[in-house]
Scaffold this motif. Structure first.
Motif, PDB file in Angstrom:
ATOM      1  N   HIS A 224      34.275  50.050  48.921  1.00  0.00           N
ATOM      2  CA  HIS A 224      33.621  48.735  48.996  1.00  0.00           C
ATOM      3  C   HIS A 224      34.025  47.856  47.816  1.00  0.00           C
ATOM      4  O   HIS A 224      34.274  46.646  47.974  1.00  0.00           O
ATOM      5  CB  HIS A 224      32.104  48.934  49.021  1.00  0.00           C
ATOM      6  CG  HIS A 224      31.328  47.656  49.128  1.00  0.00           C
ATOM      7  ND1 HIS A 224      30.869  46.971  48.008  1.00  0.00           N
ATOM      8  CD2 HIS A 224      30.950  46.918  50.207  1.00  0.00           C
ATOM      9  CE1 HIS A 224      30.234  45.881  48.395  1.00  0.00           C
ATOM     10  NE2 HIS A 224      30.266  45.828  49.721  1.00  0.00           N
ATOM     11  N   TRP A 227      37.656  46.785  48.198  1.00  0.00           N
ATOM     12  CA  TRP A 227      37.749  45.766  49.236  1.00  0.00           C
ATOM     13  C   TRP A 227      37.231  44.427  48.719  1.00  0.00           C
ATOM     14  O   TRP A 227      37.794  43.366  49.029  1.00  0.00           O
ATOM     15  CB  TRP A 227      36.981  46.185  50.475  1.00  0.00           C
ATOM     16  CG  TRP A 227      36.832  45.072  51.492  1.00  0.00           C
ATOM     17  CD1 TRP A 227      35.697  44.399  51.821  1.00  0.00           C
ATOM     18  CD2 TRP A 227      37.885  44.498  52.261  1.00  0.00           C
ATOM     19  NE1 TRP A 227      35.962  43.441  52.751  1.00  0.00           N
ATOM     20  CE2 TRP A 227      37.309  43.478  53.053  1.00  0.00           C
ATOM     21  CE3 TRP A 227      39.258  44.734  52.367  1.00  0.00           C
ATOM     22  CZ2 TRP A 227      38.050  42.693  53.920  1.00  0.00           C
ATOM     23  CZ3 TRP A 227      40.003  43.955  53.241  1.00  0.00           C
ATOM     24  CH2 TRP A 227      39.401  42.951  54.009  1.00  0.00           C
ATOM     25  N   GLY A 228      36.175  44.473  47.913  1.00  0.00           N
ATOM     26  CA  GLY A 228      35.657  43.235  47.326  1.00  0.00           C
ATOM     27  C   GLY A 228      36.679  42.579  46.421  1.00  0.00           C
ATOM     28  O   GLY A 228      36.847  41.345  46.439  1.00  0.00           O
ATOM     29  N   TYR A 229      37.362  43.396  45.610  1.00  0.00           N
ATOM     30  CA  TYR A 229      38.410  42.840  44.747  1.00  0.00           C
ATOM     31  C   TYR A 229      39.506  42.179  45.586  1.00  0.00           C
ATOM     32  O   TYR A 229      39.979  41.060  45.291  1.00  0.00           O
ATOM     33  CB  TYR A 229      39.034  43.937  43.889  1.00  0.00           C
ATOM     34  CG  TYR A 229      38.141  44.447  42.761  1.00  0.00           C
ATOM     35  CD1 TYR A 229      37.044  43.724  42.333  1.00  0.00           C
ATOM     36  CD2 TYR A 229      38.417  45.659  42.144  1.00  0.00           C
ATOM     37  CE1 TYR A 229      36.237  44.182  41.317  1.00  0.00           C
ATOM     38  CE2 TYR A 229      37.620  46.139  41.109  1.00  0.00           C
ATOM     39  CZ  TYR A 229      36.524  45.396  40.704  1.00  0.00           C
ATOM     40  OH  TYR A 229      35.725  45.858  39.686  1.00  0.00           O
ATOM     41  N   HIS A 230      39.902  42.896  46.619  1.00  0.00           N
ATOM     42  CA  HIS A 230      40.974  42.370  47.468  1.00  0.00           C
ATOM     43  C   HIS A 230      40.545  41.066  48.143  1.00  0.00           C
ATOM     44  O   HIS A 230      41.327  40.089  48.202  1.00  0.00           O
ATOM     45  CB  HIS A 230      41.332  43.423  48.519  1.00  0.00           C
ATOM     46  CG  HIS A 230      42.341  42.952  49.516  1.00  0.00           C
ATOM     47  ND1 HIS A 230      43.681  42.784  49.209  1.00  0.00           N
ATOM     48  CD2 HIS A 230      42.208  42.602  50.839  1.00  0.00           C
ATOM     49  CE1 HIS A 230      44.335  42.369  50.272  1.00  0.00           C
ATOM     50  NE2 HIS A 230      43.470  42.242  51.273  1.00  0.00           N
ATOM     51  N   GLN A 231      39.338  41.032  48.627  1.00  0.00           N
ATOM     52  CA  GLN A 231      38.835  39.828  49.299  1.00  0.00           C
ATOM     53  C   GLN A 231      38.778  38.650  48.332  1.00  0.00           C
ATOM     54  O   GLN A 231      39.152  37.521  48.682  1.00  0.00           O
ATOM     55  CB  GLN A 231      37.450  40.117  49.885  1.00  0.00           C
ATOM     56  CG  GLN A 231      36.867  38.974  50.691  1.00  0.00           C
ATOM     57  CD  GLN A 231      35.456  39.282  51.168  1.00  0.00           C
ATOM     58  OE1 GLN A 231      34.690  39.939  50.464  1.00  0.00           O
ATOM     59  NE2 GLN A 231      35.118  38.820  52.366  1.00  0.00           N
ATOM     60  N   ALA A 232      38.304  38.911  47.111  1.00  0.00           N
ATOM     61  CA  ALA A 232      38.205  37.835  46.126  1.00  0.00           C
ATOM     62  C   ALA A 232      39.582  37.314  45.729  1.00  0.00           C
ATOM     63  O   ALA A 232      39.785  36.090  45.594  1.00  0.00           O
ATOM     64  CB  ALA A 232      37.466  38.339  44.895  1.00  0.00           C
ATOM     65  N   GLU A 233      40.526  38.242  45.563  1.00  0.00           N
ATOM     66  CA  GLU A 233      41.872  37.813  45.182  1.00  0.00           C
ATOM     67  C   GLU A 233      42.498  36.946  46.271  1.00  0.00           C
ATOM     68  O   GLU A 233      43.169  35.941  45.981  1.00  0.00           O
ATOM     69  CB  GLU A 233      42.746  39.030  44.894  1.00  0.00           C
ATOM     70  CG  GLU A 233      42.381  39.739  43.596  1.00  0.00           C
ATOM     71  CD  GLU A 233      43.171  41.023  43.411  1.00  0.00           C
ATOM     72  OE1 GLU A 233      43.955  41.378  44.338  1.00  0.00           O
ATOM     73  OE2 GLU A 233      43.009  41.666  42.369  1.00  0.00           O
ATOM     74  N   GLU A 234      42.281  37.347  47.522  1.00  0.00           N
ATOM     75  CA  GLU A 234      42.842  36.556  48.616  1.00  0.00           C
ATOM     76  C   GLU A 234      42.189  35.174  48.693  1.00  0.00           C
ATOM     77  O   GLU A 234      42.864  34.157  48.895  1.00  0.00           O
ATOM     78  CB  GLU A 234      42.651  37.288  49.946  1.00  0.00           C
ATOM     79  CG  GLU A 234      43.662  38.395  50.193  1.00  0.00           C
ATOM     80  CD  GLU A 234      43.643  38.860  51.633  1.00  0.00           C
ATOM     81  OE1 GLU A 234      42.644  38.574  52.349  1.00  0.00           O
ATOM     82  OE2 GLU A 234      44.612  39.507  52.066  1.00  0.00           O
ATOM     83  N   THR A 235      40.864  35.164  48.515  1.00  0.00           N
ATOM     84  CA  THR A 235      40.155  33.892  48.628  1.00  0.00           C
ATOM     85  C   THR A 235      40.562  32.941  47.515  1.00  0.00           C
ATOM     86  O   THR A 235      40.852  31.750  47.766  1.00  0.00           O
ATOM     87  CB  THR A 235      38.641  34.124  48.591  1.00  0.00           C
ATOM     88  OG1 THR A 235      38.278  34.996  49.659  1.00  0.00           O
ATOM     89  CG2 THR A 235      37.879  32.815  48.714  1.00  0.00           C
ATOM     90  N   THR A 300      30.978  33.159  50.524  1.00  0.00           N
ATOM     91  CA  THR A 300      31.119  34.538  51.003  1.00  0.00           C
ATOM     92  C   THR A 300      30.477  35.505  50.011  1.00  0.00           C
ATOM     93  O   THR A 300      30.699  35.393  48.797  1.00  0.00           O
ATOM     94  CB  THR A 300      32.606  34.895  51.179  1.00  0.00           C
ATOM     95  OG1 THR A 300      33.207  33.965  52.073  1.00  0.00           O
ATOM     96  CG2 THR A 300      32.757  36.310  51.711  1.00  0.00           C
ATOM     97  N   ASN A 302      30.154  38.492  47.787  1.00  0.00           N
ATOM     98  CA  ASN A 302      31.143  39.326  47.129  1.00  0.00           C
ATOM     99  C   ASN A 302      30.677  39.589  45.700  1.00  0.00           C
ATOM    100  O   ASN A 302      30.138  38.694  45.043  1.00  0.00           O
ATOM    101  CB  ASN A 302      32.511  38.643  47.134  1.00  0.00           C
ATOM    102  CG  ASN A 302      33.630  39.555  46.688  1.00  0.00           C
ATOM    103  OD1 ASN A 302      33.759  39.859  45.515  1.00  0.00           O
ATOM    104  ND2 ASN A 302      34.444  40.001  47.633  1.00  0.00           N
TER     105      ASN A 302
END
Length: 448
Positions: A224, A227-235, A300, A302
């Motif tokens: 989790h 995935w949060g790191y990845h989501q933040a980097e993409e955003t 979002t 996060n």
């Protein structure tokens, strides 16, 4: 006088032989040879240490059981056997038990007798054993001294419940073995139905199951977080188009499209950029200081959260005497991770300027000092002070917590009118400390 023949005494009076030393054994089921013999199971008074026979002086001993041995003289002329005094444990009346020979039938009656006085000339002939159906009797003469009692005979097929006395123990009895709570003879908690073995098999499986569950939970939390790191980097990576950095235009300062950003989120009020670091984020402001702790700038959910302006500060920032801006200390070195690094003087000296950008202007700020304070030091988030003197006193107090600072800190504190304060969690755990970098405003550049 009896003649000794290979450990057997020959009775001179009657010619019969008695097997053993001073004992007589009659064949099983043989009829009594002496006339006028007593019936099996009866008892009469007799001289000490003598056995009763038919037609002779009555004895206290009953007819012996199959296989039981009683001491007696070999002939009428032999002296009476000496009886050694019994130990103290036996003088107290404790009897020793002895099992009958293995060859004796289970139905054979047993008798227990104590010696009583008898004439010295009692003949050595013995009566035949009692029939198999004869009842069991126990005879004891109240006049018999305790020291002259002999060992009793335990009936075949029976177990005495009385505790055994140990010779030399002072008459004490050996207590019975207490059975296990799980059943007699159990040493491992087994009730005899395999429950103990089942428990031993279940426990390791249970521990393994708990371990696997903990690993799954830890793995889920790690996944989790990643995935949060990845989501933040993409955003946040997608924001590059909204704040492009050009070395040819505006001296390498991002040009922010606030119209497009506010269409995504109206709470966006500014942008912060630190050259040479990963800090290049929009700045939001919520109704309180918890709104963007666990939300990205687009709303979002996060754990990375957002960079946000204190809720009590005047938007869009750099309006009040102090502009407090918050950001998480993320382990993937995002958000305000590198602000915490500036507690080291070398890292502090590596940052030359920090840009705070609004729709109307770009503010160039210079690092003054980096401090580590307790989270309860509320002045660090205070936007306005009563007057310039109170503001200067606050900066001097913060200087007392400095870990790294500029060479001209004292002079700049005295002349400072506005500061930008970047606040994040301290890496010096445990403790609720905060790392605070204070920067003075050096230049305001109007945006075209």
């Amino acid at each position: 006088m009896a003649e000794y023949q290979g450990k057997r005494f020959k009775n001179a009076a009657g010619g019969s032989e008695a097997p053993g030393v001073g004992a007589h054994r009659a064949p099983q089921g043989a009829a009594g040879r002496a006339s006028g013999s007593q019936a099996a199971g009866t008892h009469a008074a007799s001289a000490p240490g003598r056995h009763a026979v038919s037609g002779q002086t009555p004895a206290q001993h009953a007819v012996p059981v199959q296989g039981a041995r009683f001491k007696r003289p070999a002939s009428a002329d032999a002296p009476a056997p000496r009886v050694s005094p019994a130990p103290a444990s036996q003088q107290a009346g404790t009897r020793f038990k002895r099992s009958a020979p293995a060859g004796t039938p289970a139905s054979a009656p047993a008798h227990t007798a104590a010696p009583s006085p008898a004439p010295a000339a009692a003949p050595a002939r013995a009566a035949a054993p009692a029939p198999a159906a004869a009842p069991s009797h126990t005879a004891a003469s109240p006049q018999t001294p305790a020291a002259t009692r002999v060992r009793g005979v335990v009936p075949v097929g029976h177990t005495s419940a009385a505790p055994r006395a140990t010779a030399g123990s002072g008459g004490g009895a050996v207590p019975p073995v207490k059975p296990s709570r799980y059943g007699a003879g159990s040493a491992d908690g087994d009730r005899g139905d395999g429950s103990g073995r089942r428990r031993r098999r279940i426990l390791p499986k249970l521990l393994v199951g708990i371990g696997v569950l903990l690993l799954l939970v830890a793995g889920g939390m790690l996944i989790h977080t990643l995935w949060g790191y990845h989501q933040a980097e993409e955003t946040y990576g997608s924001l590059a188009e909204y704040a492009p950095v050009s070395d040819t235009e505006n001296s390498g300062i991002p040009v922010v499209d606030f119209d497009a950003l506010q269409e995504i989120n109206p709470d966006i009020v500014g942008w912060i950029y630190v050259p040479g670091t990963n800090i290049n984020y929009p700045v939001a402001q919520g109704d309180d200081n918890t709104t963007y702790l666990n939300r990205l700038f687009d709303g979002t959910t996060n754990s990375s959260g957002s960079i946000f302006l204190d809720a009590d500060a005047t938007a869009p920032g750099m309006v009040d005497q102090q502009t407090p801006v918050y950001g998480h200390h993320m382990n993937n070195q995002s958000m305000f991770y590198e602000i915490d690094d500036t507690v080291d003087q070398a890292a502090f000296d590596g940052i030359e300027a920090v840009y705070y950008i609004t729709r109307d202007a770009t503010y160039r700020c210079t690092p003054l000092m980096t401090c580590v304070i307790d989270e309860t030091f509320l002045e660090a988030r205070q936007a306005t002070f009563t007057d310039a003197a109170a503001f200067t006193a606050y900066l001097e107090e913060m200087h007392g917590f400095a870990r790294a600072e500029a060479d001209d800190t004292a002079d700049r504190i005295a002349s400072a009118q506005q500061v930008l304060t970047l606040i994040t969690c301290s890496g010096e755990l445990p403790g609720p400390d905060r790392t605070v970098m204070v920067l003075t405003l050096d230049e305001t550049i109007p945006n075209p």
